[in-house]
Scaffold this motif. Structure first.
Motif, PDB file in Angstrom:
ATOM      1  N   UNK A  54      -9.884   9.378   7.286  1.00  0.00           N
ATOM      2  CA  UNK A  54      -9.015   9.419   8.466  1.00  0.00           C
ATOM      3  C   UNK A  54      -9.096   8.121   9.247  1.00  0.00           C
ATOM      4  N   UNK A  55     -10.292   7.535   9.346  1.00  0.00           N
ATOM      5  CA  UNK A  55     -10.451   6.288  10.081  1.00  0.00           C
ATOM      6  C   UNK A  55      -9.663   5.149   9.468  1.00  0.00           C
ATOM      7  N   UNK A  56      -9.752   4.999   8.144  1.00  0.00           N
ATOM      8  CA  UNK A  56      -8.976   3.941   7.483  1.00  0.00           C
ATOM      9  C   UNK A  56      -7.481   4.204   7.632  1.00  0.00           C
ATOM     10  N   UNK A  57      -7.077   5.477   7.515  1.00  0.00           N
ATOM     11  CA  UNK A  57      -5.668   5.808   7.617  1.00  0.00           C
ATOM     12  C   UNK A  57      -5.092   5.470   8.986  1.00  0.00           C
ATOM     13  N   UNK A  58      -5.832   5.786  10.046  1.00  0.00           N
ATOM     14  CA  UNK A  58      -5.374   5.480  11.402  1.00  0.00           C
ATOM     15  C   UNK A  58      -5.207   3.977  11.593  1.00  0.00           C
ATOM     16  N   UNK A  59      -6.194   3.208  11.108  1.00  0.00           N
ATOM     17  CA  UNK A  59      -6.123   1.755  11.256  1.00  0.00           C
ATOM     18  C   UNK A  59      -4.983   1.169  10.437  1.00  0.00           C
ATOM     19  N   UNK A  60      -4.805   1.676   9.201  1.00  0.00           N
ATOM     20  CA  UNK A  60      -3.723   1.165   8.355  1.00  0.00           C
ATOM     21  C   UNK A  60      -2.369   1.397   9.016  1.00  0.00           C
ATOM     22  N   UNK A  61      -2.202   2.571   9.613  1.00  0.00           N
ATOM     23  CA  UNK A  61      -0.954   2.869  10.314  1.00  0.00           C
ATOM     24  C   UNK A  61      -0.792   1.980  11.543  1.00  0.00           C
ATOM     25  N   UNK A  62      -1.879   1.801  12.274  1.00  0.00           N
ATOM     26  CA  UNK A  62      -1.841   0.952  13.465  1.00  0.00           C
ATOM     27  C   UNK A  62      -1.439  -0.476  13.120  1.00  0.00           C
ATOM     28  N   UNK A  63      -1.855  -0.955  11.954  1.00  0.00           N
ATOM     29  CA  UNK A  63      -1.547  -2.319  11.532  1.00  0.00           C
ATOM     30  C   UNK A  63      -0.204  -2.434  10.817  1.00  0.00           C
ATOM     31  N   UNK A  64       0.576  -1.349  10.816  1.00  0.00           N
ATOM     32  CA  UNK A  64       1.928  -1.423  10.273  1.00  0.00           C
ATOM     33  C   UNK A  64       2.058  -1.094   8.801  1.00  0.00           C
ATOM     34  N   UNK A  65       1.033  -0.510   8.194  1.00  0.00           N
ATOM     35  CA  UNK A  65       1.082  -0.202   6.767  1.00  0.00           C
ATOM     36  C   UNK A  65       1.455   1.256   6.493  1.00  0.00           C
ATOM     37  N   UNK A  66       1.933   1.982   7.518  1.00  0.00           N
ATOM     38  CA  UNK A  66       2.269   3.392   7.344  1.00  0.00           C
ATOM     39  C   UNK A  66       3.208   3.659   6.183  1.00  0.00           C
ATOM     40  N   UNK A  67       4.342   2.938   6.075  1.00  0.00           N
ATOM     41  CA  UNK A  67       5.269   3.174   4.961  1.00  0.00           C
ATOM     42  C   UNK A  67       4.642   2.886   3.598  1.00  0.00           C
ATOM     43  N   UNK A  68       3.805   1.848   3.519  1.00  0.00           N
ATOM     44  CA  UNK A  68       3.149   1.521   2.256  1.00  0.00           C
ATOM     45  C   UNK A  68       2.205   2.645   1.850  1.00  0.00           C
ATOM     46  N   UNK A  69       1.436   3.135   2.812  1.00  0.00           N
ATOM     47  CA  UNK A  69       0.494   4.218   2.538  1.00  0.00           C
ATOM     48  C   UNK A  69       1.230   5.476   2.111  1.00  0.00           C
ATOM     49  N   UNK A  70       2.320   5.809   2.802  1.00  0.00           N
ATOM     50  CA  UNK A  70       3.079   7.005   2.462  1.00  0.00           C
ATOM     51  C   UNK A  70       3.661   6.903   1.051  1.00  0.00           C
ATOM     52  N   UNK A  71       4.218   5.746   0.728  1.00  0.00           N
ATOM     53  CA  UNK A  71       4.793   5.527  -0.600  1.00  0.00           C
ATOM     54  C   UNK A  71       3.725   5.615  -1.687  1.00  0.00           C
ATOM     55  N   UNK A  72       2.548   5.038  -1.399  1.00  0.00           N
ATOM     56  CA  UNK A  72       1.460   5.062  -2.367  1.00  0.00           C
ATOM     57  C   UNK A  72       0.977   6.500  -2.593  1.00  0.00           C
ATOM     58  N   UNK A  73       0.913   7.283  -1.512  1.00  0.00           N
ATOM     59  CA  UNK A  73       0.496   8.675  -1.650  1.00  0.00           C
ATOM     60  C   UNK A  73       1.439   9.466  -2.539  1.00  0.00           C
TER      61      UNK A  73
END
Length: 324
Positions: free
Chosen positions: A11-30
């Protein structure tokens, strides 16, 4: 330049990744992982490690890591070099390095950017610890000296089905068939249930343990556990006891051995003799074979700890006077 620690939460990495603008990349990768990996644990682990990498490239200034192959390779080379140093310093485990490198490979595959071309020395995979033939012989001998129960535990853990500590303690006497063509049913009643033929060595070990087990329990006992404690009331073992048995036998043989070492040895043996991945996965209770791990087990054969151990009838030759 920090890579974080094993204590970081997904959860910690996910929150930071989203905060840094990587939300769409993370969602696509999931979504990409969900289409290729049936095991939820594998998907979650790869996603967590990819998020760690994304946070790292943002905080360390690799702004073109997702924009070009050259930027990708520079970022991965620097990130991996740092992680390898962390492994040497004991900051993170080698398994963390392996998982993260695999996750990065998959992340870039999902982005259509191909396989990273970081310097080979920087992305060398850690070969999982396995036993050589001489180490296996020494471990089996020390296990036999520890007694029939330890000997049976070690031999069964080395079978093609590679039972884990939890699966070993869950075995009932009804799960093993000691006939010459018999086998063992592991994880009965679960999604990981599978059957594997018993090698001659494991069969001898179990036949030696069963009379002692019956003597401990007595004629009127209703206990069905295959492996029981020595102390009254002789209950089913717990996983920690399996770990203790294996490590104690290893120390007596001057080896650092854990139950996972035996499972890795069993998997390595099957890959090296050319068994299909689907069959190996079925025997080990896996949804699929981790190709990075399989490659490390098979291409690391020049490494001292990655030689093929013997199995079946050959295994008896390693400790013939013990089995006899």
């Amino acid at each position: 330049m920090s890579t974080g620690s094993d204590r970081e939460s997904s959860a910690g990495w996910g929150d930071l990744a989203t905060e840094y603008g990587f939300g769409p990349v993370v969602m696509s990768f999931g979504i990409w992982l969900g289409q290729r990996y049936r095991a939820a644990r594998s998907r979650e682990t790869y996603l967590e490690r990819a998020q760690q990498f994304l946070v790292w490239i943002r905080t360390n200034g690799f702004t073109d890591a997702l924009a070009s192959t050259a930027g990708r390779d520079r970022a991965i080379a620097a990130f991996t070099a740092k992680m390898e140093q962390d492994v040497r310093d004991g900051v993170i485990k080698a398994t963390t390095l392996n998982l993260t490198l695999t996750a990065i490979d998959l992340l870039y595959a999902s982005l259509g950017m191909g396989k990273p071309e970081a310097p080979r020395a920087a992305v060398t995979r850690i070969v999982p610890a396995t036993l050589t033939a001489s180490e296996l012989r020494a471990l089996l001998r020390s296990g036999a000296e520890d007694g029939p129960r330890a000997f049976a535990v070690i031999c069964l853990a080395l079978e093609d089905c590679g039972p884990t500590e939890a699966e070993l303690v869950a075995l009932d006497v009804d799960d093993v068939d000691l006939a010459d063509d018999g086998g063992v049913t592991v994880a009965r009643g679960t999604q990981r249930q599978r059957w594997a033929a018993l090698s001659a060595g494991a069969r001898v070990a179990l036949r030696t343990w069963m009379p002692q087990r019956d003597s401990l329990l007595g004629r009127d006992s209703a206990e069905r556990a295959l492996f029981v404690s020595f102390n009254p009331p002789h209950r089913r073992l717990v996983p920690h006891t399996i770990d203790t048995i294996v490590r104690r036998a290893g120390r007596a043989a001057d080896l650092v051995v854990a139950p996972g070492t035996l499972r890795a040895t069993a998997q390595q043996r099957q890959h090296l003799r050319g068994d299909p991945d689907e069959l190996v996965a079925q025997r080990l209770g896996l949804a699929e074979i981790d190709q990075v791990r399989a490659a490390a087990l098979t291409t690391g054969v020049a490494n001292k700890r990655a030689r093929i151990p013997r199995s079946g009838g050959q295994q008896l030759d390693l400790f013939g006077e013990i089995a006899g």
